[in-house]
Design an enzyme around this catalytic site. Structure first.
Site, PDB file in Angstrom:
ATOM      1  N   LYS A  73     -32.734 -20.109  20.507  1.00  0.00           N
ATOM      2  CA  LYS A  73     -33.209 -20.767  21.577  1.00  0.00           C
ATOM      3  C   LYS A  73     -34.637 -21.322  21.082  1.00  0.00           C
ATOM      4  O   LYS A  73     -34.999 -22.465  21.032  1.00  0.00           O
ATOM      5  CB  LYS A  73     -33.108 -20.365  22.958  1.00  0.00           C
ATOM      6  N   MET A 102     -41.193 -10.821  26.459  1.00  0.00           N
ATOM      7  CA  MET A 102     -42.243 -10.641  27.197  1.00  0.00           C
ATOM      8  C   MET A 102     -41.866 -10.414  28.863  1.00  0.00           C
ATOM      9  O   MET A 102     -42.323 -10.705  29.825  1.00  0.00           O
ATOM     10  CB  MET A 102     -42.802 -12.138  27.321  1.00  0.00           C
ATOM     11  N   GLY A 103     -40.419  -9.404  28.630  1.00  0.00           N
ATOM     12  CA  GLY A 103     -40.056  -9.080  30.036  1.00  0.00           C
ATOM     13  C   GLY A 103     -39.450 -10.069  30.756  1.00  0.00           C
ATOM     14  O   GLY A 103     -38.870 -11.038  30.171  1.00  0.00           O
ATOM     15  N   LEU A 131     -36.351  -9.912  31.710  1.00  0.00           N
ATOM     16  CA  LEU A 131     -35.215  -9.824  30.899  1.00  0.00           C
ATOM     17  C   LEU A 131     -34.136 -10.548  31.517  1.00  0.00           C
ATOM     18  O   LEU A 131     -33.418 -10.051  32.788  1.00  0.00           O
ATOM     19  CB  LEU A 131     -34.982  -8.394  30.361  1.00  0.00           C
ATOM     20  N   HIS A 132     -33.174 -11.311  30.830  1.00  0.00           N
ATOM     21  CA  HIS A 132     -32.054 -11.782  31.266  1.00  0.00           C
ATOM     22  C   HIS A 132     -30.926 -11.527  30.479  1.00  0.00           C
ATOM     23  O   HIS A 132     -30.997 -10.824  29.364  1.00  0.00           O
ATOM     24  CB  HIS A 132     -32.010 -13.411  31.752  1.00  0.00           C
ATOM     25  N   HIS A 147     -31.582 -11.853  26.660  1.00  0.00           N
ATOM     26  CA  HIS A 147     -32.379 -10.477  25.889  1.00  0.00           C
ATOM     27  C   HIS A 147     -31.240  -9.517  25.921  1.00  0.00           C
ATOM     28  O   HIS A 147     -31.212  -8.954  24.887  1.00  0.00           O
ATOM     29  CB  HIS A 147     -33.414 -10.285  26.865  1.00  0.00           C
ATOM     30  N   SER A 188     -33.202 -18.632  30.025  1.00  0.00           N
ATOM     31  CA  SER A 188     -34.771 -18.426  29.806  1.00  0.00           C
ATOM     32  C   SER A 188     -35.481 -17.909  31.224  1.00  0.00           C
ATOM     33  O   SER A 188     -34.936 -17.980  32.107  1.00  0.00           O
ATOM     34  CB  SER A 188     -35.266 -20.154  29.688  1.00  0.00           C
ATOM     35  N   SER A 189     -36.321 -17.232  30.828  1.00  0.00           N
ATOM     36  CA  SER A 189     -37.214 -16.343  31.715  1.00  0.00           C
ATOM     37  C   SER A 189     -37.717 -17.360  32.840  1.00  0.00           C
ATOM     38  O   SER A 189     -38.144 -17.321  33.864  1.00  0.00           O
ATOM     39  CB  SER A 189     -38.161 -15.601  31.398  1.00  0.00           C
TER      40      SER A 189
HETATM   41  O1  PAF Z   1     -39.891 -15.184  22.365  1.00  0.00           O
HETATM   42  C1  PAF Z   1     -40.764 -14.401  23.219  1.00  0.00           C
HETATM   43  O2  PAF Z   1     -40.366 -13.820  24.204  1.00  0.00           O
HETATM   44  C2  PAF Z   1     -42.054 -14.285  22.513  1.00  0.00           C
HETATM   45  O3  PAF Z   1     -42.522 -15.294  22.004  1.00  0.00           O
HETATM   46  C3  PAF Z   1     -42.287 -12.689  21.701  1.00  0.00           C
HETATM   47  C4  PAF Z   1     -41.636 -12.966  20.384  1.00  0.00           C
HETATM   48  C5  PAF Z   1     -41.914 -11.686  22.320  1.00  0.00           C
HETATM   49  C6  PAF Z   1     -43.688 -12.917  21.398  1.00  0.00           C
HETATM   50  O4  PAF Z   1     -44.829 -12.708  22.361  1.00  0.00           O
END
Ligand code: PAF
Length: 284
Positions: A153, A34-35, A37-38, A41, A189-190
């Site tokens: 996580k 969901m962007g 990003l850290h 990700h 975590s974002s």
């Molecule tokens: O874990 C996430 O970031 C979200 O739940 C996902 C898997 C991208 C679905 O929107």
């Protein structure tokens, strides 16, 4: 001089994604995000890069999986920074669709997994997993990747997505990736960027609570209620932490355990003001 990072191809529509994938070298590894990003990700993207010829990252803040409109709106967004993280970690292409490309006009399908979605996050966040499984089913279908990478996580999410993929006959291999932590133990975590400095200083209490329960387990304690109480006591010592749940559950069914006779999953959700954090520790 540092070498400039090669930026990945950005596609925004289902049609452009299909065309880009038709040209892509196989196998394809998918990382859905969901962007915001850290490093967590980035570690998923690097794992995908190590295993696959092409790495597709998706960035989509999925409105269907948020319980509170304010949480959806406050979710951090920085597309340019995210694309740079993708490039540096080895992504080949990034799919950044507008809402109508994911949920086209007239959309009326949803994917709901059963009992696994009911406890823990499912009990605290009604409808959340239906939003997750619906969007992940769409993204897995559009990508047709050989492998998709998800972080441990979100342990319940991982379990639910595996169940869904198996039930729907989606052949993408679902790969579990380890939790990435700050040096003080806080899981990346974002949402961490929304903590105040005082809340940020308090947040490693999740890790301490899990470690305290693990220490009892390592010392031979197999009473699940004692492990849950150990986590509660550690969390209660931190005034900024408001626990939503602590759990010691069967890692396959997520049903709460009385006694541990095999592997177990310790997990928790804790609020710091408006920010809700989760963490977990598998015991085996
Ligand atoms: O874990 C996430 O970031 C979200 O739940 C996902 C898997 C991208 C679905 O929107």
């Amino acid at each position: 001089m540092a070498r400039p990072v090669a930026l990945p191809q950005v596609v925004r529509t289902r049609a452009d994604l299909r065309d880009a994938l038709a040209e892509a070298r196989r196998p394809v590894g998918l990382v859905t995000t969901m962007g915001a990003l850290h490093e967590g990700h980035a570690s998923l993207i690097r794992m995908a890069h190590a295993d696959n010829a092409t790495v597709l990252v998706t960035i989509f803040v999925n409105p269907r999986q948020f319980n509170e409109r304010s949480d959806f709106e406050a979710y951090p967004r920085d597309e340019a920074a995210d694309v740079r993280v993708c490039g540096a970690a080895g992504a080949t292409m990034v799919f950044i669709p507008p809402v109508e490309e994911v949920y086209p006009d007239g959309f009326q399908t949803s994917v709901r997994v059963g009992a696994l979605t009911e406890p823990l996050e499912g009990a605290s966040r009604p409808g959340h997993f239906e939003g997750v499984t619906t969007v992940v089913a769409i993204l897995l279908t559009l990508a047709g990747a050989e492998r998709a990478y998800f972080g441990q996580k979100d342990a319940q999410q991982l379990l639910v997505i595996r169940r869904m993929a198996a039930d729907l006959g989606i052949s993408t291999d679902i790969v579990a990736c380890p939790i990435v932590r700050e040096p003080d133990g806080l899981a990346l975590s974002s949402r961490n960027v929304r903590l105040t400095p005082q809340q940020r200083a308090a947040a490693p209490v999740l890790r301490r609570a899990l470690s305290a329960a693990r220490a009892r387990y390592d010392a031979g304690d197999r009473d699940a209620e004692i492990l849950r109480a150990t986590m509660q006591v550690t969390l209660a010592a931190e005034p900024l932490a408001a626990p939503e749940y602590v759990s010691c559950a069967d890692p396959a069914t997520l049903r709460e355990l009385d006694r541990l006779t095999g592997p177990a999953l310790l997990s928790m959700a804790v609020r710091f003001g408006a920010v809700r954090l989760i963490d977990n520790e598998p015991l085996s």
